[in-house]
Design an enzyme around this catalytic site. Structure first.
Site, short mmCIF file in Angstrom:
data_model
loop_
_atom_site.label_atom_id
_atom_site.label_comp_id
_atom_site.label_asym_id
_atom_site.label_seq_id
_atom_site.Cartn_x
_atom_site.Cartn_y
_atom_site.Cartn_z
N THR A 15 -5.96 -24.99 1.64
CA THR A 15 -6.32 -26.18 0.87
C THR A 15 -6.13 -25.93 -0.63
O THR A 15 -6.64 -24.95 -1.17
CB THR A 15 -7.79 -26.58 1.12
OG1 THR A 15 -7.98 -26.77 2.51
CG2 THR A 15 -8.14 -27.85 0.37
N ALA A 63 -7.26 -33.66 -10.72
CA ALA A 63 -8.27 -32.71 -11.19
C ALA A 63 -7.94 -31.29 -10.73
O ALA A 63 -8.10 -30.32 -11.49
CB ALA A 63 -9.64 -33.14 -10.69
N ASP A 100 -1.51 -27.73 -5.07
CA ASP A 100 -1.98 -28.13 -6.40
C ASP A 100 -2.02 -26.93 -7.35
O ASP A 100 -1.74 -27.06 -8.55
CB ASP A 100 -3.36 -28.77 -6.31
CG ASP A 100 -3.31 -30.12 -5.61
OD1 ASP A 100 -2.25 -30.77 -5.64
OD2 ASP A 100 -4.35 -30.53 -5.05
#
Length: 307
Positions: free
Chosen positions: A250, A40, A254
């Site tokens: 974080t 996601a 991605d």
């Protein structure tokens, strides 16, 4: 188009003075719910900068977390027509963060553990398909999906993260045989080289080994050093990161993968894609959270002084 085949999670984050030891209970003043899952995250990162379609293929549960994850993906411009609703609960990550910033994470895979290659519809497959894979759903399902993408003439970016503790050498060989761009961090590069029975002392040598023996392009994300791509013939490309003072790293990895896929689909030039992906990952370090910190196309363009 971009098809992300992977995980969808809800992250529950609690801050404590100290991470509890076995048998110990500690109190936290509260917790935050954040959208996550590497699949996601990468879909959102791609959709925020991509002009075309980004479709998410994965599973959610019949619960409130699943509906919230579905709504969040749609709100970020990700196509959600191909999400499967599973009897298992939506995947969750339980994250405890102490006063020093150290964390302990337990991931309950839930519906992610039931993802199947059959979830990937034929309508999403073709020569223009760029599929993005990670390691948070069953490897057999991802491998079968990657084979279908390649058989249809499409391309595959595979993010070898989180670094698996038990992957057979034969599985890695099959993975690389159906991968166009293999993305790893420094530790994952060394883990992959070791599986190929050519362990290396540093990530540079490890990545060269993976590219050569795997007959694929190996891209290493190296934090503040940026990213380096290695071709099977030994050709090396480097893209620097922006000089920033990180607030929260974080989701930076991605973000890199999502933007790399978007740029490869849009322009097909690896050097430019590496450059833009490094910019995006750097920008993602300037705010808290994973998806909340991912840059838009406008923010990426504003930071790109080369254009």
């Amino acid at each position: 188009m971009i098809v992300v085949f992977g995980s969808i999670n809800m992250d529950l984050v609690a801050t404590v003075v100290a991470i509890p030891r076995p048998g110990e209970t500690v109190l936290s003043p509260g917790y935050r719910t954040l959208f996550g899952g590497k699949g996601a995250n990468q879909a959102v990162a791609a959709a925020r900068v991509h002009d075309g379609r980004v479709a998410m293929v994965g599973r959610i549960g019949r619960d409130g977390f699943g509906e919230a994850c579905r709504g969040n993906l749609a709100a970020n411009g990700v196509t959600i027509d191909h999400l499967t609703v599973d009897d298992a609960p939506t995947g969750c990550a339980f994250i405890t963060v102490d006063a020093r910033g150290e964390n302990a994470i337990t991931v309950a895979s839930g519906a992610n553990g039931n993802v199947s290659a059959a979830d990937l519809p034929e309508a999403l497959l073709g020569p223009d398909t760029m599929a993005v894979m990670q390691m948070e759903v069953p490897l057999a399902a991802s491998l079968a999906a990657a084979r279908r993408v390649k058989a249809a003439g499409g391309s595959v970016i595979w993010n070898f993260a989180p670094a698996p503790s038990a992957v057979a050498a034969a599985d890695l060989a099959a993975l690389l045989a159906h991968t166009d761009i293999f993305v790893v961090n420094e530790l994952e590069a060394c883990a992959a080289a070791a599986l190929m029975e050519e362990p290396a002392d540093d990530w540079d040598a490890a990545a060269r080994t993976v590219a050569r023996l795997g007959h694929t392009t190996c891209v290493v994300t190296a934090g503040a050093l940026g990213a380096v791509a290695y071709a099977p013939d030994g050709t090396r490309l480097h893209a620097p990161a922006l000089k920033v003072t990180p607030v929260d790293t974080t989701g930076a990895g991605d973000t890199f993968v999502g933007i790399l896929a978007a740029e490869m689909v849009a322009h097909g030039q690896l050097a430019d894609a590496l450059h833009r992906a490094c910019l995006g990952a750097s920008l993602a370090c300037l705010a808290e959270g994973a998806q909340t910190a991912m840059p838009t196309r406008a923010a990426l363009a504003a930071a790109d002084t080369t254009r």
